[in-house]
Motif scaffolding. Structure first.
Motif, PDB file in Angstrom:
ATOM      1  N   THR A   1       0.797  -1.233   0.000  1.00 13.46           N
ATOM      2  CA  THR A   1       0.000   0.000   0.000  1.00 13.46           C
ATOM      3  C   THR A   1       0.832   1.287   0.000  1.00 13.46           C
ATOM      4  O   THR A   1       0.458   2.238  -0.694  1.00 13.46           O
ATOM      5  N   PRO A   2       1.959   1.387   0.718  1.00 13.45           N
ATOM      6  CA  PRO A   2       2.721   2.643   0.649  1.00 13.45           C
ATOM      7  C   PRO A   2       3.272   2.930  -0.747  1.00 13.45           C
ATOM      8  O   PRO A   2       3.490   4.095  -1.098  1.00 13.45           O
ATOM      9  N   MET A   3       3.491   1.896  -1.550  1.00 12.12           N
ATOM     10  CA  MET A   3       4.005   2.100  -2.904  1.00 12.12           C
ATOM     11  C   MET A   3       2.994   2.812  -3.793  1.00 12.12           C
ATOM     12  O   MET A   3       3.366   3.430  -4.794  1.00 12.12           O
ATOM     13  N   GLU A   4       1.710   2.721  -3.439  1.00 12.26           N
ATOM     14  CA  GLU A   4       0.663   3.315  -4.260  1.00 12.26           C
ATOM     15  C   GLU A   4       0.624   4.838  -4.143  1.00 12.26           C
ATOM     16  O   GLU A   4       0.011   5.514  -4.969  1.00 12.26           O
ATOM     17  N   LEU A   5       1.256   5.397  -3.114  1.00 14.84           N
ATOM     18  CA  LEU A   5       1.225   6.834  -2.859  1.00 14.84           C
ATOM     19  C   LEU A   5       2.663   7.338  -2.782  1.00 14.84           C
ATOM     20  O   LEU A   5       3.390   7.005  -1.842  1.00 14.84           O
ATOM     21  N   PRO A   6       3.125   8.101  -3.758  1.00 16.26           N
ATOM     22  CA  PRO A   6       4.538   8.489  -3.832  1.00 16.26           C
ATOM     23  C   PRO A   6       5.092   9.108  -2.552  1.00 16.26           C
ATOM     24  O   PRO A   6       6.218   8.793  -2.154  1.00 16.26           O
ATOM     25  N   GLU A   7       4.320   9.959  -1.896  1.00 11.60           N
ATOM     26  CA  GLU A   7       4.835  10.594  -0.683  1.00 11.60           C
ATOM     27  C   GLU A   7       5.032   9.575   0.437  1.00 11.60           C
ATOM     28  O   GLU A   7       5.961   9.689   1.246  1.00 11.60           O
ATOM     29  N   ASN A   8       4.181   8.555   0.465  1.00 17.34           N
ATOM     30  CA  ASN A   8       4.324   7.521   1.484  1.00 17.34           C
ATOM     31  C   ASN A   8       5.492   6.596   1.177  1.00 17.34           C
ATOM     32  O   ASN A   8       6.137   6.066   2.088  1.00 17.34           O
ATOM     33  N   TRP A   9       5.759   6.378  -0.107  1.00 20.98           N
ATOM     34  CA  TRP A   9       6.911   5.552  -0.455  1.00 20.98           C
ATOM     35  C   TRP A   9       8.215   6.274  -0.110  1.00 20.98           C
ATOM     36  O   TRP A   9       9.181   5.649   0.327  1.00 20.98           O
ATOM     37  N   ARG A  10       8.221   7.587  -0.255  1.00 18.53           N
ATOM     38  CA  ARG A  10       9.393   8.349   0.184  1.00 18.53           C
ATOM     39  C   ARG A  10       9.574   8.230   1.692  1.00 18.53           C
ATOM     40  O   ARG A  10      10.701   8.112   2.186  1.00 18.53           O
ATOM     41  N   ALA A  11       8.459   8.229   2.419  1.00 21.94           N
ATOM     42  CA  ALA A  11       8.537   8.055   3.879  1.00 21.94           C
ATOM     43  C   ALA A  11       9.068   6.669   4.229  1.00 21.94           C
ATOM     44  O   ALA A  11       9.825   6.506   5.199  1.00 21.94           O
ATOM     45  N   MET A  12       8.702   5.662   3.440  1.00 21.02           N
ATOM     46  CA  MET A  12       9.215   4.311   3.669  1.00 21.02           C
ATOM     47  C   MET A  12      10.728   4.280   3.485  1.00 21.02           C
ATOM     48  O   MET A  12      11.454   3.646   4.264  1.00 21.02           O
ATOM     49  N   GLN A  13      11.218   4.964   2.483  1.00 29.56           N
ATOM     50  CA  GLN A  13      12.659   5.007   2.255  1.00 29.56           C
ATOM     51  C   GLN A  13      13.381   5.672   3.426  1.00 29.56           C
ATOM     52  O   GLN A  13      14.489   5.264   3.804  1.00 29.56           O
ATOM     53  N   GLU A  14      12.748   6.671   4.021  1.00 27.55           N
ATOM     54  CA  GLU A  14      13.345   7.329   5.188  1.00 27.55           C
ATOM     55  C   GLU A  14      13.391   6.382   6.382  1.00 27.55           C
ATOM     56  O   GLU A  14      14.360   6.388   7.154  1.00 27.55           O
ATOM     57  N   ILE A  15      12.355   5.575   6.549  1.00 28.10           N
ATOM     58  CA  ILE A  15      12.335   4.617   7.654  1.00 28.10           C
ATOM     59  C   ILE A  15      13.523   3.662   7.551  1.00 28.10           C
ATOM     60  O   ILE A  15      14.182   3.355   8.549  1.00 28.10           O
ATOM     61  N   PHE A  16      13.808   3.201   6.328  1.00 28.16           N
ATOM     62  CA  PHE A  16      14.898   2.246   6.123  1.00 28.16           C
ATOM     63  C   PHE A  16      16.256   2.923   5.905  1.00 28.16           C
ATOM     64  O   PHE A  16      17.262   2.240   5.687  1.00 28.16           O
ATOM     65  N   LYS A  17      16.274   4.259   5.958  1.00 30.54           N
ATOM     66  CA  LYS A  17      17.520   5.026   5.797  1.00 30.54           C
ATOM     67  C   LYS A  17      18.256   4.605   4.524  1.00 30.54           C
ATOM     68  O   LYS A  17      19.453   4.291   4.530  1.00 30.54           O
ATOM     69  N   VAL A  18      17.515   4.599   3.420  1.00 30.86           N
ATOM     70  CA  VAL A  18      18.073   4.165   2.138  1.00 30.86           C
ATOM     71  C   VAL A  18      19.071   5.216   1.640  1.00 30.86           C
ATOM     72  O   VAL A  18      18.717   6.381   1.473  1.00 30.86           O
ATOM     73  N   PRO A  19      20.318   4.833   1.384  1.00 30.50           N
ATOM     74  CA  PRO A  19      21.317   5.790   0.900  1.00 30.50           C
ATOM     75  C   PRO A  19      21.101   6.116  -0.576  1.00 30.50           C
ATOM     76  O   PRO A  19      20.389   5.386  -1.281  1.00 30.50           O
ATOM     77  N   PRO A  20      21.725   7.181  -1.087  1.00 32.55           N
ATOM     78  CA  PRO A  20      21.497   7.616  -2.466  1.00 32.55           C
ATOM     79  C   PRO A  20      21.867   6.573  -3.522  1.00 32.55           C
ATOM     80  O   PRO A  20      21.298   6.594  -4.616  1.00 32.55           O
ATOM     81  N   HIS A  21      22.796   5.668  -3.213  1.00 30.26           N
ATOM     82  CA  HIS A  21      23.232   4.721  -4.239  1.00 30.26           C
ATOM     83  C   HIS A  21      22.355   3.473  -4.316  1.00 30.26           C
ATOM     84  O   HIS A  21      22.620   2.578  -5.138  1.00 30.26           O
ATOM     85  N   LEU A  22      21.312   3.397  -3.486  1.00 27.01           N
ATOM     86  CA  LEU A  22      20.398   2.260  -3.523  1.00 27.01           C
ATOM     87  C   LEU A  22      18.981   2.724  -3.824  1.00 27.01           C
ATOM     88  O   LEU A  22      18.601   3.852  -3.487  1.00 27.01           O
TER      89      LEU A  22
END
Length: 260
Positions: free
Chosen positions: A194-215
């Motif tokens: 479900t978070p993938m369906e909403l771009p702003e929520n998917w960005r929040a998911m990336q913040e939760i996992f601390k995804v670095p710029p190269h991934l």
């Protein structure tokens, strides 16, 4: 034969998991079968994050639940995926694809075919279904002892180039290996979509996992041990049908369907 049986018995787990942890031994086995997947020039572009921290799991669960509520409330989910819904066993047997909506909250059952129409959506809002589904989704994720994030290395994953296709293909094979192994360990797995369906929520998911710029974060899954008795969500479906060979295989060229 054991591998073939595992492939045919693969399942997606829509219900809750047992609270006990997934052992490190099993976690590492799943990572090892993922690494056994084929990849372009053995590039192995996949990266994974194994998450057991309760706070991180709660954060993902909250985001997933909010996303579900918003998707249902706005009608985005049903509008986007309505073409995959089937409402009778006959329709499912004829099409042999999509999902058979065979489990609905009691007040909605008389309106099964209309439940995903504009009028049905209005009724669901009046009955508080979006909030209920969101909370149910939140609980499912929050009760999962293990989350798995799947990522790609941007050195290999370059959308628009062949490397982009090769990387996605390789990650799909790696996740397929995981999915086809969990059942033999008494585990279940489900895509947290479900978070993938909403771009702003998917960005929040990336913040939760601390995804670095190269991934690039590609997908998140929940895993856990399965209870003996299945508990189905308020709105649920079955998707065990598969097309006949003649519906998706050709012989020699694309003009000659293969015989069943």
């Amino acid at each position: 034969m054991e591998l073939t049986a595992a492939l045919f018995n693969r399942r997606t787990s829509n219900g809750p998991f047992l609270p006990g942890p997934v052992s490190r031994e099993h976690q590492h086995l799943l990572m090892s079968v993922a690494a056994a997947a084929p990849s372009h020039f053995n590039s192995q572009p996949w990266r994974f994050v194994l998450v057991e921290d309760p706070q991180t799991i709660r954060d993902v669960a909250d985001l997933s639940g909010r996303s579900m509520t918003e998707l249902i409330e706005r009608g985005v989910f049903f509008e986007r995926y309505r073409r995959y819904f089937r409402f009778t066993a006959q329709e499912m047997n004829e099409r042999r694809d999509g999902i058979f909506i065979d489990h609905l909250p009691k007040p909605l059952r008389p309106f099964t075919r209309q439940v995903f129409s504009d009028a049905g959506l209005k009724l669901m809002r009046q009955l508080g279904v979006p909030a209920r589904l969101g909370e149910e989704n939140r609980r499912l994720v929050a009760g999962s002892p293990l989350l798995l994030a799947a990522l790609l290395d941007k050195a290999e994953y370059r959308p628009g180039e062949l490397s982009g296709f090769y990387s996605v293909f390789g990650l799909g094979a790696a996740v397929g290996n995981i999915w086809n192994t969990v059942g033999s360990l008494g585990l279940g797995i489900q895509f947290i979509s479900t978070p993938m369906e909403l771009p702003e929520n998917w960005r929040a998911m990336q913040e939760i996992f601390k995804v670095p710029p190269h991934l690039e974060l590609m997908a998140v899954y929940r895993l856990g041990h399965l209870p003996e008795a299945e508990t189905r969500p308020a709105i649920d479906w079955s998707s065990r049908h598969r097309k006949k060979i003649s519906q998706y295989v050709f012989r020699e060229d694309c003009t000659q369907p293969e015989q069943d």
